[in-house]
Scaffold this motif. Sequence first.
Motif, PDB file in Angstrom:
ATOM      1  N   THR A 165       4.574  20.980 -24.889  1.00  0.00           N
ATOM      2  CA  THR A 165       3.586  21.115 -23.817  1.00  0.00           C
ATOM      3  C   THR A 165       2.980  19.770 -23.441  1.00  0.00           C
ATOM      4  O   THR A 165       2.311  19.664 -22.412  1.00  0.00           O
ATOM      5  N   GLN A 166       3.187  18.750 -24.281  1.00  0.00           N
ATOM      6  CA  GLN A 166       2.660  17.423 -24.000  1.00  0.00           C
ATOM      7  C   GLN A 166       3.666  16.530 -23.272  1.00  0.00           C
ATOM      8  O   GLN A 166       3.299  15.474 -22.743  1.00  0.00           O
ATOM      9  N   VAL A 167       4.922  16.933 -23.245  1.00  0.00           N
ATOM     10  CA  VAL A 167       5.955  16.131 -22.569  1.00  0.00           C
ATOM     11  C   VAL A 167       5.947  16.531 -21.097  1.00  0.00           C
ATOM     12  O   VAL A 167       6.692  17.414 -20.660  1.00  0.00           O
ATOM     13  N   ILE A 168       5.081  15.890 -20.354  1.00  0.00           N
ATOM     14  CA  ILE A 168       4.807  16.286 -18.974  1.00  0.00           C
ATOM     15  C   ILE A 168       5.113  15.137 -18.022  1.00  0.00           C
ATOM     16  O   ILE A 168       4.611  14.026 -18.176  1.00  0.00           O
ATOM     17  N   GLY A 169       5.934  15.420 -17.026  1.00  0.00           N
ATOM     18  CA  GLY A 169       6.191  14.471 -15.950  1.00  0.00           C
ATOM     19  C   GLY A 169       6.022  15.165 -14.624  1.00  0.00           C
ATOM     20  O   GLY A 169       5.406  16.236 -14.540  1.00  0.00           O
ATOM     21  N   SER A 170       6.581  14.597 -13.567  1.00  0.00           N
ATOM     22  CA  SER A 170       6.512  15.223 -12.241  1.00  0.00           C
ATOM     23  C   SER A 170       7.877  15.240 -11.576  1.00  0.00           C
ATOM     24  O   SER A 170       7.988  15.439 -10.372  1.00  0.00           O
ATOM     25  N   GLY A 171       8.938  15.021 -12.368  1.00  0.00           N
ATOM     26  CA  GLY A 171      10.282  14.922 -11.832  1.00  0.00           C
ATOM     27  C   GLY A 171      10.985  16.254 -11.626  1.00  0.00           C
ATOM     28  O   GLY A 171      10.403  17.329 -11.827  1.00  0.00           O
ATOM     29  N   PRO A 172      12.267  16.214 -11.234  1.00  0.00           N
ATOM     30  CA  PRO A 172      13.023  17.431 -10.902  1.00  0.00           C
ATOM     31  C   PRO A 172      13.426  18.279 -12.103  1.00  0.00           C
ATOM     32  O   PRO A 172      13.918  19.395 -11.938  1.00  0.00           O
ATOM     33  N   PHE A 173      13.230  17.760 -13.326  1.00  0.00           N
ATOM     34  CA  PHE A 173      13.510  18.536 -14.537  1.00  0.00           C
ATOM     35  C   PHE A 173      12.281  18.568 -15.433  1.00  0.00           C
ATOM     36  O   PHE A 173      11.511  17.613 -15.481  1.00  0.00           O
ATOM     37  N   ARG A 174      12.134  19.668 -16.179  1.00  0.00           N
ATOM     38  CA  ARG A 174      11.078  19.831 -17.175  1.00  0.00           C
ATOM     39  C   ARG A 174      11.682  19.700 -18.570  1.00  0.00           C
ATOM     40  O   ARG A 174      12.846  20.056 -18.793  1.00  0.00           O
ATOM     41  N   PHE A 175      10.884  19.227 -19.493  1.00  0.00           N
ATOM     42  CA  PHE A 175      11.333  19.112 -20.883  1.00  0.00           C
ATOM     43  C   PHE A 175      11.356  20.483 -21.542  1.00  0.00           C
ATOM     44  O   PHE A 175      10.439  21.281 -21.367  1.00  0.00           O
ATOM     45  N   THR A 229       0.851  -1.187   0.000  1.00  0.00           N
ATOM     46  CA  THR A 229       0.000   0.000   0.000  1.00  0.00           C
ATOM     47  C   THR A 229       0.887   1.237   0.000  1.00  0.00           C
ATOM     48  O   THR A 229       1.691   1.435   0.919  1.00  0.00           O
ATOM     49  N   PHE A 230       0.750   2.058  -1.034  1.00  0.00           N
ATOM     50  CA  PHE A 230       1.604   3.232  -1.220  1.00  0.00           C
ATOM     51  C   PHE A 230       0.822   4.504  -0.901  1.00  0.00           C
ATOM     52  O   PHE A 230      -0.310   4.673  -1.353  1.00  0.00           O
ATOM     53  N   TYR A 231       1.448   5.394  -0.149  1.00  0.00           N
ATOM     54  CA  TYR A 231       0.821   6.649   0.261  1.00  0.00           C
ATOM     55  C   TYR A 231       1.507   7.793  -0.484  1.00  0.00           C
ATOM     56  O   TYR A 231       2.649   8.153  -0.188  1.00  0.00           O
ATOM     57  N   LEU A 232       0.810   8.345  -1.462  1.00  0.00           N
ATOM     58  CA  LEU A 232       1.404   9.345  -2.344  1.00  0.00           C
ATOM     59  C   LEU A 232       1.562  10.694  -1.659  1.00  0.00           C
ATOM     60  O   LEU A 232       0.741  11.088  -0.814  1.00  0.00           O
ATOM     61  N   ASN A 233       2.601  11.415  -2.064  1.00  0.00           N
ATOM     62  CA  ASN A 233       2.812  12.767  -1.569  1.00  0.00           C
ATOM     63  C   ASN A 233       1.683  13.674  -2.067  1.00  0.00           C
ATOM     64  O   ASN A 233       1.430  13.755  -3.275  1.00  0.00           O
ATOM     65  N   LYS A 234       1.022  14.349  -1.160  1.00  0.00           N
ATOM     66  CA  LYS A 234      -0.151  15.146  -1.532  1.00  0.00           C
ATOM     67  C   LYS A 234       0.218  16.458  -2.216  1.00  0.00           C
ATOM     68  O   LYS A 234      -0.664  17.145  -2.756  1.00  0.00           O
ATOM     69  N   ASP A 235       1.495  16.825  -2.192  1.00  0.00           N
ATOM     70  CA  ASP A 235       1.930  18.060  -2.846  1.00  0.00           C
ATOM     71  C   ASP A 235       2.495  17.812  -4.242  1.00  0.00           C
ATOM     72  O   ASP A 235       2.853  18.757  -4.942  1.00  0.00           O
ATOM     73  N   ALA A 236       2.584  16.545  -4.649  1.00  0.00           N
ATOM     74  CA  ALA A 236       3.186  16.225  -5.946  1.00  0.00           C
ATOM     75  C   ALA A 236       2.291  16.708  -7.083  1.00  0.00           C
ATOM     76  O   ALA A 236       1.082  16.459  -7.091  1.00  0.00           O
ATOM     77  N   THR A 237       2.893  17.385  -8.041  1.00  0.00           N
ATOM     78  CA  THR A 237       2.152  17.862  -9.215  1.00  0.00           C
ATOM     79  C   THR A 237       2.949  17.549 -10.478  1.00  0.00           C
ATOM     80  O   THR A 237       4.173  17.405 -10.442  1.00  0.00           O
ATOM     81  N   PHE A 238       2.230  17.464 -11.583  1.00  0.00           N
ATOM     82  CA  PHE A 238       2.888  17.353 -12.875  1.00  0.00           C
ATOM     83  C   PHE A 238       3.388  18.740 -13.274  1.00  0.00           C
ATOM     84  O   PHE A 238       3.034  19.756 -12.660  1.00  0.00           O
ATOM     85  N   HIS A 239       4.199  18.794 -14.301  1.00  0.00           N
ATOM     86  CA  HIS A 239       4.817  20.056 -14.697  1.00  0.00           C
ATOM     87  C   HIS A 239       3.815  21.098 -15.189  1.00  0.00           C
ATOM     88  O   HIS A 239       4.134  22.291 -15.235  1.00  0.00           O
ATOM     89  N   ASP A 240       2.607  20.650 -15.551  1.00  0.00           N
ATOM     90  CA  ASP A 240       1.586  21.613 -15.971  1.00  0.00           C
ATOM     91  C   ASP A 240       0.696  22.045 -14.809  1.00  0.00           C
ATOM     92  O   ASP A 240      -0.306  22.736 -15.009  1.00  0.00           O
ATOM     93  N   GLY A 241       1.055  21.662 -13.590  1.00  0.00           N
ATOM     94  CA  GLY A 241       0.327  22.087 -12.401  1.00  0.00           C
ATOM     95  C   GLY A 241      -0.765  21.144 -11.943  1.00  0.00           C
ATOM     96  O   GLY A 241      -1.313  21.313 -10.845  1.00  0.00           O
ATOM     97  N   MET A 242      -1.098  20.133 -12.735  1.00  0.00           N
ATOM     98  CA  MET A 242      -2.122  19.174 -12.338  1.00  0.00           C
ATOM     99  C   MET A 242      -1.583  18.256 -11.238  1.00  0.00           C
ATOM    100  O   MET A 242      -0.429  17.838 -11.278  1.00  0.00           O
ATOM    101  N   PRO A 243      -2.416  17.934 -10.234  1.00  0.00           N
ATOM    102  CA  PRO A 243      -1.947  17.077  -9.143  1.00  0.00           C
ATOM    103  C   PRO A 243      -1.712  15.644  -9.605  1.00  0.00           C
ATOM    104  O   PRO A 243      -2.393  15.145 -10.507  1.00  0.00           O
TER     105      PRO A 243
END
Length: 337
Positions: free
Chosen positions: A265-275, A163-177
Amino acid sequence: MSTEHMSSLIRGLHSGALSRRAFLRRATAAGMSTAAASIIASSALGQEATPEASPVASPVGSPGASPVASGPVKRSLSREDYLKLINEQFPLEKAESPGGQVIMPSVVDMATLNPHIRSDVAALYIIAPIFSNLIASAPFDSSIYGPDLADYWEESADGTVFTFYLNKDATFHDGMPVTAADVVFSYDAMISPDGLAVYQSDFAANVKSYRAIDDHTFELVATAQSALFLSSACAGLCVLPKHIWEPIPLLEWGSAPAATGSDPTQVIGSGPFRFLEWVQNDHATIVRNDDYFIPDLIPNIDSFTFRVVPESTASVQTFLTGETDLIPVPPAQVDSM
């Protein structure tokens, strides 16, 4: 301490051949700090947590109830302890001059920006910093896992329900949670027989079921107890944004703008770097994500560029002349650099 030695000690802990005390004694004798050895022991043995009702395995991707796992559950490393462990192993100083660009040459270009269908090593240099996984392997020992999108996870007493508990502040690079729905979608895409995922058969063989319990809780059930389950069915899966990829048929994922970079604008992740861009057969560039949800791991550099230099001799020359900043070199060639 070598990775092989550490892995051997951890196997001893798991099997019961080594007690916690014996592990700590041997690890510290090999040069590891007591604090780091204690954190690793806690991770390897699992920290007992209060038993909770755990939804039982349902058909893959669908909701349902299942028997409650009996006995205590094991809890993973916390994010705080994981970062502390990394700092113990790599006591780096704060950068005096943050910023700047790092350029790395490669004799081949990457093949795709979609992590699910990637099979080439070159793409990892760009993909890995863009996308996040549920968990992350420690940079000094791949047998130790810590938090990534999940702040922590719990393992049932029988070693089959995670059972994984996700970080509630994590967002994708476009601002979506980032939510458990994105995780479910990523597993759907990975396991679907209609998809192009490279590791589809491995995931399907190890995963019995999975589901979102709520927006920030994800359950993964193994087909059988396995010491390699996290590695086989979790660590290598990048979580994709459902709102970007769901409208695209699985069979078209290789040619989608999000895979070719034709629409940044479609190359979206949630990591420490943006495309930023990918000019095929020339270079690809990613830039620092100042909104990364793990503040301690926000990069110091402004950007990283993967530069294609087709001939190996020319590639090495760019490093020797200072045109590029780092280069993968076989151990046997280090002294000649």
